[in-house]
Every structure is written in C-alpha cells, then in structure tokens.
Design an enzyme around this catalytic site. Sequence first.
Site, short mmCIF file in Angstrom:
data_model
loop_
_atom_site.label_atom_id
_atom_site.label_comp_id
_atom_site.label_asym_id
_atom_site.label_seq_id
_atom_site.Cartn_x
_atom_site.Cartn_y
_atom_site.Cartn_z
N ASP A 1 7.01 3.15 4.91
CA ASP A 1 5.98 2.62 4.52
C ASP A 1 6.53 1.02 4.55
OD1 ASP A 1 4.11 2.44 2.74
OD2 ASP A 1 5.06 2.99 1.06
N HIS B 1 -3.54 2.62 0.26
CA HIS B 1 -2.74 2.85 -0.54
C HIS B 1 -3.10 1.82 -2.08
CE1 HIS B 1 0.21 0.96 2.25
NE2 HIS B 1 -0.69 0.93 3.22
N ASP C 1 2.53 7.70 -4.52
CA ASP C 1 4.00 6.88 -4.56
C ASP C 1 4.54 7.33 -6.34
OD1 ASP C 1 6.53 6.46 -5.14
OD2 ASP C 1 6.67 4.79 -4.22
P1 13P Z 1 0.82 3.96 -5.78
O1 13P Z 1 1.75 3.46 -6.41
O2 13P Z 1 -0.59 4.37 -5.84
O3 13P Z 1 1.14 6.00 -6.35
O4 13P Z 1 0.16 3.68 -3.91
C1 13P Z 1 1.62 3.90 -3.57
C2 13P Z 1 1.90 2.97 -2.47
O5 13P Z 1 0.15 2.89 -1.89
C3 13P Z 1 2.62 3.86 -0.89
O6 13P Z 1 2.05 2.64 0.07
O1 G3H Z 2 3.82 0.61 -2.11
C1 G3H Z 2 5.01 -0.07 -2.44
C2 G3H Z 2 5.42 1.66 -2.59
O2 G3H Z 2 4.87 2.83 -4.06
C3 G3H Z 2 7.35 1.64 -2.83
O3 G3H Z 2 8.09 1.74 -3.49
O4 G3H Z 2 8.95 -0.40 -2.99
O5 G3H Z 2 9.83 0.97 -4.96
O6 G3H Z 2 10.02 2.13 -2.97
P1 G3H Z 2 9.47 1.22 -3.33
ZN ZN Z 3 1.58 0.30 0.03
#
Ligand code: 13P
Ligand code: G3H
Ligand code: ZN
Length: 307
Positions: A82, A210, A255
């Site tokens: 990601d 996203h 997430d």
């Molecule tokens: P959220 O923070 O809305 O869950 O989005 C997650 C995301 O886009 C990870 O790439």
């Molecule tokens: O898009 C971002 C995700 O929510 C990942 O977040 O970098 O804290 O793992 P993180």
């Molecule tokens: Zn994202």
Amino acid sequence: MPLVPLNEVYAKANEGRYAIGAFNISNLEFCQAVVESCDELQSPAIIAASSSAIKYAGVDNLVALVRTGAEKTKAPIALHLDHGASFEQAKMCIEAGFTSVMIDGSHEEFEENIRVTREVADYAHKHNVTVEAELGRLGGIEDEVNVDERDAFLTDPDQAVEFVAKSGCDALAVAVGTSHGAYKFKTEAKLDIDRIKVIKDKVGITLVLHGASGVPASLVDKINKYGGQMKDAKGVPDAAYAAAIANGINKVNIDTDLRLAFTGALRELFAEEPKVFDPRKIIGAGRAAVKAVVQEKMKLFGSAGKA
Ligand code: 13P
Ligand code: G3H
Ligand code: ZN
C-alpha cells in the site's frame, strides 16, 4: 490457495460491479481476521501492508503470515503493497512474495508519476504482479474551498486517460474527496461520484477508493465511552460506498475502521475485565472486533459470495 495477483479478481469485480476490500494489517490477528472472513463469507480480499507496517512487522514475517493464511482457504487473497514509495521498495516486495504493489507517485509531477509507475509496471508484470498507481491528491472536499481549488486536487479525467495509457498500471487510485484517517469531513460527507463515473467511462480499468473508512459512530462512541478521545471523527457513509461502486470503484481501502474496532475492543476489555492479563484474551477481543468490521465491509462492497 496460493496468494493471487489481482487481474482476474479485478476483471470479475468490474464485470459484476462490486468491489474488493483492501484491508491494512501489521500483525497476526488482523491477518487472521481477514483470512477467516474470506473463508466464512466466501469472499476474495486484498491484504495490504504499508511501508510502516513493513517496518513494524518485517517484510518476511508479513509474507509468511499472509501466505500461510491464504493457503488455508479456497478464497483468492492477494498481498498488496500500500502506498509504495519507490521502485526499489516495490521490487523488494515483489521479490519477497507480494502479488500486487501500489506505486504512489501522486505527490510527483505528472510526467515523473508516469515514469516511476511505468518502471514498476514493467518489472511487476514480468513477475505476474498487479500494479496500482495514484493520480490526484487525497483530501476532503470542504465547503469553504471553491470549485477551482477543489478541482486542482481531484483526479482530472483527461489526465487519467493519458496516465493509464502511458504508465501501464492495472488499477488507478482516484482522488474524489476522501482522505486518510478518522477525520475526513468537517460537516456532511461529500464524494464526487460524477467524477468517478466520468473517469471510469474513459479509462475502463479498476478504480480504487482510498481513505474509505466509514468511521461509524458505534466504533467511535465505544472508544470514547471507555476513556478514548476522538471528538468529531467522521467518515464515508454506507450509501456513498454503494454509489461509488455502482459508478466504477472496484477496490476499497480500509484501515482506520479496523484500528477503531481493535482499540474500542481493548479499551472495553480493560475497563470491564480488570483482572484479565492474558494477552491472548486481550488481543483476541481486538481480533474478533476487526473480523466483524471486515465481514460487514465484504457484504457492503458486494464481494461476499464471489470467491
Ligand atoms: P482509511 O484511513 O480511510 O481507512 O484509508 C485507508 C487507505 O486508504 C489505505 O491505503
Ligand atoms: O494509507 C495509509 C494507511 O492507512 C497506512 O497507514 O502508514 O500508518 O500504516 P500507516
Ligand atoms: Zn491510501
């Protein structure tokens, strides 16, 4: 089954007008929550790991966890990078066993975004790995922002056509008004659904939403009830998922909702069962809460029953 790349999964979702959930994980319990949900609901899923997740857990540990889980179910599961930051990072993940990678060049100039995405796509496709790219900047559409300012951040449909043709990406993350985290909108939620439709009609490929967490009041209220502080958290309403998917979104990234569910469950357990100190009971409560959210999303996105 072994981890899968996403071409076939995307093609079916595109055809059937549903979306696959991409769920971020960094540990065993989140991985189990997704894998068990795939099995119980017969749903495909994407297990996503960010750079920080890889730093936290170790790339080899994550690959081993997800691969082991996927092999226990007949549902198709992909392991996806990601917001990949560079060609080198994408290559490292592909070598480690990821079956899909995102290269996020959205902060670069248009031409540089194309160049780095093309570089990743050429390498990834040789290894049967699917590629997601991003065009536009994520951020809420706020009332006080005027139309020109807002459009400068959202994905431009004509640029998207050129970008997809030149970069070779298999999926495109679009900026349509969402943002990452628990505080997406100050007032009511706004997504530019028309823009999704226009882009989809022009490019045809999988579009990715996203920053798609719903931040449901039930999860936030539980955190606050048990001592947390999450004032004015706000996310994407369920009705917006339906509209986004009907107009061309085939991958929805979640997430924050998993984090909220996990945190609320642990806070509740500590408050209600102060004698418990077995980590399996503590983290197990978090796992059950994460699993409930994953299953709810699979049903909402229409992927349940599509494995
Ligand atoms: P959220 O923070 O809305 O869950 O989005 C997650 C995301 O886009 C990870 O790439
Ligand atoms: O898009 C971002 C995700 O929510 C990942 O977040 O970098 O804290 O793992 P993180
Ligand atoms: Zn994202």
